[in-house]
Design an enzyme around this catalytic site. Sequence first.
Site, mmCIF file in Angstrom:
data_model
loop_
_atom_site.group_PDB
_atom_site.id
_atom_site.type_symbol
_atom_site.label_atom_id
_atom_site.label_comp_id
_atom_site.label_asym_id
_atom_site.label_seq_id
_atom_site.Cartn_x
_atom_site.Cartn_y
_atom_site.Cartn_z
ATOM 1 N N ASP A 128 1.926 -8.362 10.863
ATOM 2 C CA ASP A 128 3.161 -9.145 10.690
ATOM 3 C C ASP A 128 4.402 -8.533 11.339
ATOM 4 O O ASP A 128 5.395 -9.213 11.519
ATOM 5 C CB ASP A 128 3.464 -9.343 9.194
ATOM 6 C CG ASP A 128 2.331 -10.023 8.464
ATOM 7 O OD1 ASP A 128 1.573 -10.767 9.118
ATOM 8 O OD2 ASP A 128 2.180 -9.810 7.246
ATOM 9 N N HIS B 17 -7.360 -16.774 10.682
ATOM 10 C CA HIS B 17 -7.836 -15.399 10.850
ATOM 11 C C HIS B 17 -8.250 -15.047 12.273
ATOM 12 O O HIS B 17 -8.469 -13.867 12.556
ATOM 13 C CB HIS B 17 -8.948 -15.097 9.844
ATOM 14 C CG HIS B 17 -8.385 -14.799 8.493
ATOM 15 N ND1 HIS B 17 -7.879 -15.794 7.683
ATOM 16 C CD2 HIS B 17 -8.192 -13.634 7.835
ATOM 17 C CE1 HIS B 17 -7.403 -15.241 6.575
ATOM 18 N NE2 HIS B 17 -7.588 -13.941 6.645
ATOM 19 N N VAL B 18 -8.320 -16.048 13.146
ATOM 20 C CA VAL B 18 -8.544 -15.750 14.567
ATOM 21 C C VAL B 18 -7.492 -14.734 15.038
ATOM 22 O O VAL B 18 -7.763 -13.861 15.860
ATOM 23 C CB VAL B 18 -8.402 -17.065 15.385
ATOM 24 C CG1 VAL B 18 -8.218 -16.801 16.862
ATOM 25 C CG2 VAL B 18 -9.612 -17.947 15.135
ATOM 26 N N SER C 73 0.831 -1.208 0.000
ATOM 27 C CA SER C 73 0.000 0.000 0.000
ATOM 28 C C SER C 73 0.863 1.254 0.000
ATOM 29 O O SER C 73 0.570 2.240 -0.697
ATOM 30 C CB SER C 73 -0.896 0.027 1.237
ATOM 31 O OG SER C 73 -1.665 -1.142 1.294
HETATM 32 P P1 ATP Z 1 -0.347 -6.588 3.639
HETATM 33 O O1 ATP Z 1 0.947 -6.368 4.362
HETATM 34 O O2 ATP Z 1 -1.457 -6.894 4.541
HETATM 35 O O3 ATP Z 1 -0.272 -7.517 2.458
HETATM 36 P P2 ATP Z 1 -0.079 -4.491 1.759
HETATM 37 O O4 ATP Z 1 -0.330 -3.037 1.864
HETATM 38 O O5 ATP Z 1 1.353 -4.906 1.543
HETATM 39 O O6 ATP Z 1 -0.714 -5.159 3.031
HETATM 40 P P3 ATP Z 1 -0.847 -5.214 -0.952
HETATM 41 O O7 ATP Z 1 -1.895 -6.162 -1.400
HETATM 42 O O8 ATP Z 1 0.557 -5.480 -1.351
HETATM 43 O O9 ATP Z 1 -1.019 -5.119 0.626
HETATM 44 O O10 ATP Z 1 -1.227 -3.756 -1.484
HETATM 45 C C1 ATP Z 1 -2.522 -3.222 -1.248
HETATM 46 C C2 ATP Z 1 -2.936 -2.391 -2.437
HETATM 47 O O11 ATP Z 1 -1.998 -1.323 -2.641
HETATM 48 C C3 ATP Z 1 -2.958 -3.126 -3.770
HETATM 49 O O12 ATP Z 1 -4.151 -3.869 -3.956
HETATM 50 C C4 ATP Z 1 -2.856 -1.989 -4.759
HETATM 51 O O13 ATP Z 1 -4.100 -1.355 -4.948
HETATM 52 C C5 ATP Z 1 -1.919 -1.016 -4.036
HETATM 53 N N1 ATP Z 1 -0.547 -1.238 -4.521
HETATM 54 C C6 ATP Z 1 0.358 -2.139 -4.069
HETATM 55 N N2 ATP Z 1 1.490 -2.074 -4.781
HETATM 56 C C7 ATP Z 1 1.305 -1.116 -5.725
HETATM 57 C C8 ATP Z 1 2.093 -0.570 -6.784
HETATM 58 N N3 ATP Z 1 3.335 -1.007 -7.029
HETATM 59 N N4 ATP Z 1 1.552 0.405 -7.531
HETATM 60 C C9 ATP Z 1 0.324 0.862 -7.300
HETATM 61 N N5 ATP Z 1 -0.476 0.385 -6.326
HETATM 62 C C10 ATP Z 1 -0.003 -0.581 -5.550
#
Ligand code: ATP
Length: 373
Positions: free
Chosen positions: A152, A286-287, A107
């Site tokens: 995490d 998921h708990v 994200s």
């Molecule tokens: P978790 O740690 O729970 O997986 P996260 O933030 O790493 O959380 P991701 O699924 O990697 O989860 O990213 C969430 C969202 O952020 C993606 O669905 C996408 O919309 C956006 N995102 C991630 N990487 C990119 C990128 N390189 N460019 C644009 N948007 C991105």
Amino acid sequence: DHAVAVFTSGGDAPGMNAVVRSVVRCGIHHARDVFAVYEGYQGLVDGAGKIRKMEWTDVQMMIYKGGTVIGSARCKEFREREGRLAACKHLVDRGITNIICCGGDGSLTGANIFKLEWASLLEELRSSGRVTDAQAQKYANINIIGCVGSIDNDMVYDGTLTIGTDTALHRIVDAIDAVQSTASSHQRTFVLEIMGRHCGYLAWAAGVATGADYIFIPEAPSKHDDWESVLCAKLDHQRKRGARLCTVLVAEGAIDKFGKPIKTEYVRQVIIDRLGHDTRSTILGHVQRGGYASAYDRFLGSVSGALAVERLLRTKPEDASTIVGVKGYSVAFNPLVETIEATQMVAKHTEQLDFEAAIQARGKDFKRHWAIQ
Ligand code: ATP
């Protein structure tokens, strides 16, 4: 006078609601309009009813709740320029140039790409007449602050825990305590699978806190080719000296020294085949994410959200994006780009079994040093 928006993205984490509440109230306190974007980046891309102006009372009774009340989503469109173009337009229409993104490294990577691209997105919207010259001038820059919401604890930054980790740890310890009372009644061995993706923090910390007999984490695979024998010798020794129960924790990303995943079910079968223990396995699943947010995650989310707003309102166009971290009683603003890069490097080196390089990439962040040593 530009507005502030907050959203939660990626996997949900307890404490995200505290961030949202805190951002909304701190923003209102500073006389800004504050918007909550529902469903993470999907809400930014879709606009309309998914970007809602919040009032003080809209965020009442949410500080204690787990998950994220405003929703989270994985959004494919935001990975494409077209999606980000739509997001840019929706923000400009509402006068929003201050964004707080609460999510994991994916994200925050997306947020950084959005910031870097902002000027060209705006220019494309201006030249096609979708935003006015005045809007393009007024909203020429976007400020972004990240709050790390992830159970995490996998972010390489100056901050003790990520938002959600403490609650997950409590859930895991509660579950292990419950399992231990049944295990000891029957002289059982339990193999429990713990979340954390490529990071072993939750399994390691839960193992220390519950006195587990054996812990498998990705950062420190057994040095032995035949780890099965080492595990069984340890459990056998425990049982022979009178332990009525044995617990083995397996981080979901656990691997052996060759990089092969160590699966919970396989571990259970090894113990049954070699020792004949009455062995059960439980995947906590998921708990671990659910239930009320712990006191610390409410605190962490609240402090992070408030400080993110304070920081945003002082940000100058030339300032780089940051991530808020809370360590003890102090707060650190970590550079967003470097923090994400270091986090992704650690994940990559761990995957490649280059643990020395992973430690180097961790720099002054010692969370996983403890685990490894
Ligand atoms: P978790 O740690 O729970 O997986 P996260 O933030 O790493 O959380 P991701 O699924 O990697 O989860 O990213 C969430 C969202 O952020 C993606 O669905 C996408 O919309 C956006 N995102 C991630 N990487 C990119 C990128 N390189 N460019 C644009 N948007 C991105």
